[in-house]
Design an enzyme around this catalytic site. Structure first.
Site, PDB file in Angstrom:
ATOM      1  CE1 TYR A 146      -2.971  -3.048   0.229  1.00  0.00           C
ATOM      2  CE2 TYR A 146      -3.707  -2.331   2.374  1.00  0.00           C
ATOM      3  CZ  TYR A 146      -3.786  -3.212   1.317  1.00  0.00           C
ATOM      4  OH  TYR A 146      -4.685  -4.238   1.358  1.00  0.00           O
ATOM      5  CE  LYS A 195       1.131 -17.982  -1.811  1.00  0.00           C
ATOM      6  NZ  LYS A 195       0.289 -19.158  -1.582  1.00  0.00           N
ATOM      7  CG  ASP A 227      -2.267 -20.089   0.468  1.00  0.00           C
ATOM      8  OD1 ASP A 227      -1.438 -19.930   1.389  1.00  0.00           O
ATOM      9  OD2 ASP A 227      -2.018 -20.779  -0.532  1.00  0.00           O
ATOM     10  CG  ASP A 251      -6.847  -4.235   4.389  1.00  0.00           C
ATOM     11  OD1 ASP A 251      -7.806  -4.121   5.174  1.00  0.00           O
ATOM     12  OD2 ASP A 251      -6.772  -3.610   3.317  1.00  0.00           O
ATOM     13  CG  ASP A 255     -12.141  -6.241   7.054  1.00  0.00           C
ATOM     14  OD1 ASP A 255     -11.722  -5.664   8.082  1.00  0.00           O
ATOM     15  OD2 ASP A 255     -12.708  -5.645   6.124  1.00  0.00           O
TER      16      ASP A 255
END
Ligand code: NAD
Length: 365
Positions: A146, A195, A227, A251, A255
């Protein structure tokens, strides 16, 4: 202790829920012998109305001069509010991004806790004997994808977009330490999510986390691919204590973790910098659809105030008193509208307005 707390009431239900958290803090002070000085800080739509900007330099300075900031929520209904006719850098949410950046708030903490009494709101099938979990996601907030270089241009006749993902060892070490420190105050278990089978940043992440882990021999550490973590959160959230991860993974996972509790009005959050300063706010937004009706659930904000007691002021006992008071209130059958089940079960529960629920929690501190 005197606590110097900045208060951002914000927009929508913000002022209603912050008032309840302040009430609970006053009760904590009376019980444990502390005092509080509050500084009101304008941010969001209310600041646009008063000053023409979502966050002024004076407001940033005022926040900087406090030990911590307690926030309600900011923003309005994007379809109807005049704030959203302004250019993006002048809208309410721009104030929050600017505040986080100005104060160097690099660590975002999002606990997800499923109360036994609210297990029915969890969208996952209940386990025999009832499901509960208690985990916290520590998300790196100021680096990664980001904040990397980005551009869109035509390359060899093809429109192409590029975002770059970069982390240095210092950024990783800082957030890893935060996660291990938090684990020491909880279940002493850290799961680092990356990852590393694909990304260089993740391989560096894993290496630095392993180095930091050596300073915390009491904490057990594991690594998980993102994942798999997304799957495990749904399959068996009970296995987690502290999850530490980079900005974008955090992020998405935070959620996901908050929604498996099924109750957005219960979820607190904190954003911390390298000092003990923190910005504490509920995970939900300003809920313009129910603003001014005194029916919002104040618990996320009250639990954010409990996080403030623990992480900024080091008041563990006081934080637990608030968390236990919330648990007791739920166990005693008090519910805000959003927590009321449909059907027969509702008959045994006592519906409360926002301020009434604040009172019930105060009584139990
Ligand atoms: P929202 O979280 O405000 O509301 C989503 C739904 O949940 C609504 O039906 C709302 O009534 C309900 N809800 C939320 N909090 C509740 C509570 N405490 N008690 C009972 N019900 C509750 O999300 P949204 O509608 O997408 O966003 C509204 C505004 O909030 C937007 O302007 C958005 O940008 C802003 N927002 C602000 C923050 C923040 O201040 N950090 C975070 C998210 C969204």
């Amino acid at each position: 202790m005197n606590m110097n707390i900045g208060v951002i009431r914000g927009d929508g239900i913000g002022p209603e829920i912050v008032a309840q958290a302040q009430k609970v803090l006053e009760k904590v002070c009376a019980k444990f012998g502390h005092t509080i000085s509050y500084t009101d800080i304008l941010m969001g739509g209310c600041s646009i109305d008063a000053c023409g900007l979502p966050l002024t330099d004076e407001a940033i300075e005022a926040a900087r001069n406090c030990d911590a900031v307690l926030m309600g929520s900011i923003g309005g209904d994007a379809a109807t509010s005049p704030w959203y006719k302004l250019e993006p850098s002048l809208r309410p949410e721009a104030g929050l991004l600017k505040l986080r950046k100005s104060l160097g708030l690099y660590a975002n903490l999002r606990p997800a806790y499923l109360y036994r009494e609210l297990a029915d709101s969890c969208p996952l099938a209940a386990k025999d004997g009832g499901r509960t979990f208690d985990l916290i996601i520590v998300r790196e907030l100021t680096g990664g994808l980001y904040f990397g270089d980005r551009f869109t241009k035509v390359i060899d006749g093809v429109e192409t977009a590029v975002d770059t993902l970069k982390y240095d060892e210092n950024e990783i070490r800082r957030i890893a330490k935060t996660a291990f420190d938090i684990a020491m105050k909880r279940g002493k278990k850290v799961c680092s999510v990356d990852k590393a089978n694909v990304l260089d940043t993740s391989r560096l992440w894993r290496k630095i986390v392993a180095e930091v882990a050596k300073d915390y021999p009491e904490v057990s550490v594991s690594n998980m691919y993102v994942d798999n973590c997304a799957m495990q959160l749904v399959l068996e959230p009970e296995q987690f204590d502290v999850i530490v991860t980079e900005n974008m993974f955090g992020d998405i996972l935070s959620d996901e973790a908050s929604m498996i509790t099924g109750s957005i009005g219960m979820l607190s959050s904190a954003s911390l910098n390298e000092t003990s300063f923190g910005l504490y706010e509920p995970s939900h937004g300003s809920a313009p659809d129910i603003a001014g009706k005194n029916i919002a659930n104040p618990i996320a904000t009250i639990l954010s105030a409990a996080m403030m007691l623990r992480y900024t002021f080091g008041l563990q006992q006081e934080a637990e008193a608030v968390e236990e008071a919330v648990k007791k209130t739920i166990a005693d059958g008090y519910r805000s509208v959003d927590l009321m089940p449909r059907g027969e079960e509702a008959a045994s529960l006592i519906m409360q307005k926002c301020d009434e629920l604040g009172d019930r929690i105060c009584e139990r501190v």
